[in-house]
Motif scaffolding. Sequence first.
Motif, short mmCIF file in Angstrom:
data_model
loop_
_atom_site.label_atom_id
_atom_site.label_comp_id
_atom_site.label_asym_id
_atom_site.label_seq_id
_atom_site.Cartn_x
_atom_site.Cartn_y
_atom_site.Cartn_z
N ALA A 144 0.85 -1.19 0.00
CA ALA A 144 0.00 0.00 0.00
C ALA A 144 0.89 1.24 0.00
CB ALA A 144 -0.90 0.00 1.24
N PRO A 145 0.44 2.33 -0.60
CA PRO A 145 1.24 3.55 -0.63
C PRO A 145 1.70 4.02 0.74
CG PRO A 145 -0.61 3.76 -2.14
CD PRO A 145 -0.81 2.48 -1.38
N SER A 146 0.90 3.77 1.78
CA SER A 146 1.27 4.21 3.13
C SER A 146 2.47 3.44 3.68
CB SER A 146 0.08 4.05 4.09
OG SER A 146 -0.36 2.70 4.12
N ASP A 147 2.78 2.29 3.09
CA ASP A 147 3.93 1.48 3.54
C ASP A 147 5.21 1.81 2.78
OD1 ASP A 147 2.41 0.03 5.41
OD2 ASP A 147 1.71 -1.36 3.87
N ILE A 148 5.12 2.76 1.86
CA ILE A 148 6.27 3.12 1.02
C ILE A 148 6.69 4.55 1.36
CG2 ILE A 148 7.09 3.39 -1.35
CD1 ILE A 148 4.76 1.49 -2.18
N TYR A 149 7.91 4.72 1.84
CA TYR A 149 8.33 6.05 2.29
C TYR A 149 9.85 6.16 2.28
CZ TYR A 149 9.11 3.39 6.57
OH TYR A 149 9.55 2.46 7.47
N SER A 150 10.33 7.38 2.29
CA SER A 150 11.77 7.63 2.37
C SER A 150 12.28 7.26 3.76
CB SER A 150 12.06 9.11 2.09
OG SER A 150 11.68 9.47 0.79
N GLY A 151 13.30 6.44 3.79
CA GLY A 151 13.84 5.98 5.07
C GLY A 151 13.72 4.48 5.25
N MET A 152 12.84 3.83 4.50
CA MET A 152 12.71 2.38 4.60
C MET A 152 13.90 1.71 3.91
SD MET A 152 9.74 1.43 1.82
CE MET A 152 10.11 1.25 0.07
N TYR A 153 14.05 0.42 4.16
CA TYR A 153 15.16 -0.35 3.59
C TYR A 153 14.62 -1.34 2.56
CZ TYR A 153 18.13 1.51 7.30
OH TYR A 153 18.83 2.37 8.13
N ILE A 197 26.40 8.01 -18.44
CA ILE A 197 25.68 6.79 -18.09
C ILE A 197 24.53 7.15 -17.16
CG2 ILE A 197 25.85 4.52 -17.00
CD1 ILE A 197 27.41 4.73 -19.60
N GLY A 198 23.35 6.67 -17.50
CA GLY A 198 22.18 6.87 -16.66
C GLY A 198 21.81 5.59 -15.94
N CYS A 199 20.90 5.72 -14.98
CA CYS A 199 20.47 4.56 -14.18
C CYS A 199 18.96 4.45 -14.24
CB CYS A 199 20.94 4.71 -12.74
SG CYS A 199 20.54 3.30 -11.69
N GLY A 200 18.48 3.34 -14.79
CA GLY A 200 17.05 3.09 -14.86
C GLY A 200 16.57 2.29 -13.66
N LEU A 201 15.37 2.60 -13.21
CA LEU A 201 14.79 1.93 -12.04
C LEU A 201 13.95 0.75 -12.47
CD1 LEU A 201 14.05 1.83 -9.00
CD2 LEU A 201 12.26 3.52 -9.50
N GLY A 202 14.15 -0.39 -11.80
CA GLY A 202 13.34 -1.58 -12.05
C GLY A 202 12.23 -1.70 -11.02
N ASN A 203 12.39 -2.63 -10.08
CA ASN A 203 11.39 -2.85 -9.03
C ASN A 203 12.06 -2.81 -7.66
OD1 ASN A 203 9.00 -3.41 -10.77
ND2 ASN A 203 10.26 -5.13 -11.45
N VAL A 204 11.21 -2.73 -6.63
CA VAL A 204 11.70 -2.54 -5.26
C VAL A 204 11.15 -3.64 -4.36
CG1 VAL A 204 11.76 -1.00 -3.27
CG2 VAL A 204 11.89 -0.05 -5.59
N LEU A 205 12.04 -4.23 -3.57
CA LEU A 205 11.65 -5.20 -2.55
C LEU A 205 11.93 -4.57 -1.18
CD1 LEU A 205 10.92 -8.13 -1.57
CD2 LEU A 205 13.37 -8.63 -1.72
N LYS A 206 10.87 -4.23 -0.46
CA LYS A 206 11.04 -3.66 0.88
C LYS A 206 11.44 -4.77 1.85
CE LYS A 206 8.61 -1.16 4.57
NZ LYS A 206 7.32 -0.54 4.98
N THR A 207 12.57 -4.55 2.55
CA THR A 207 13.05 -5.57 3.48
C THR A 207 12.68 -5.27 4.93
OG1 THR A 207 15.18 -4.42 3.57
CG2 THR A 207 14.96 -6.25 2.00
N ARG A 208 12.62 -3.99 5.28
CA ARG A 208 12.26 -3.62 6.66
C ARG A 208 11.98 -2.13 6.74
NH1 ARG A 208 17.21 -1.87 9.62
NH2 ARG A 208 19.00 -2.09 8.22
#
Length: 231
Positions: free
Chosen positions: A124-133, A151-162
Motif C-alpha cells: 500500500a502507498p502508506s507502507d512506502i516512504y523515504s527511510g525504509m530499507y 551513463i544513466g540509471c534506470g529503475l526496475g522494481n523494489v523489494l522492501k526488506t524492513r
Amino acid sequence: MYQNDPMKVLTGEVRLSYCNLTTPRASQQGGEPKFSVTLLIPKTDTATKADIDAAINAAAQEALTKTWNGARPPVLKVPIHDGDGVRQSGVPFGDECKGHWVITASTKNKPQVVGIDNINCELAPSDIYSGMYGRVTIRFFGYSNSGNKGIGCGLGNVLKTRDGEPLSGQASAASDFAGIGAAPAAPAPNYGAPAPNYGAPAPNYGAAPMPANTPPWNSGNGINPITGQPM
C-alpha cells in the motif's frame, strides 16, 4: 550482472531516500514526470559497488557503438556519487548519506514495490516512504543529450526488506507540541453528593416527649402520689 544482463544489478540492502515510487514527479519545472528513488548504498557493501561498476562499464561499451558514434567521452559522467563528498552543485550531501554511495534511479513506468513477506502482492502507498530499507533492481544505459554524454540509471522494481526511520523531515504532533498540551485533568470530587449511609438509623433510647406543663411527678393515672387524692 543480474539475470544474464551485464547492465542490470540487484542491490544488497540499501536505504531509500527521495521516494517517488507511487506518483511520478518532474525533477525540474516543465520536465517529464518520472518515478524515481535515491539509493543509499553502505560502503561496506563492496559486492554491490563492484556489480555497479561492472554494469556501468558494460553500458559504456554498448553506448560506444550505439549511442556515442564510437567516441567515448574523455570524462565519463556516472550516476553514482560519494555520500561523504558534495553534490554536483557543490552542496554537501545530507547526514543520512555519510558512509554511503548515493545513486538515483528513475523510470517512466510505475515500478512494483513489494514486501519481503509476499513478493506477489504490491504494498500500500502508506507502507512506502523515504527511510525504509530494501533491495532494488537497476539497469544502466548510455545517453547522449544535447552534447551531454554519460551513463544513466534506470529503475526496475523494489523489494522492501524492513522499516526505517522516515527521512521525510515531517515531525510528529507529539514532538511539535511537547510541553504545550497537558494531560487530561482528573475529575474534581463532587462535594455536594449526599453523605453515604453507613448503617441503620440510630435507635431512639428515650420515651416520647411529655406534654408541655406536665408535672414530673404525674404518673398519668390522675392520683396525687403524695396525698393520694384525685387531682
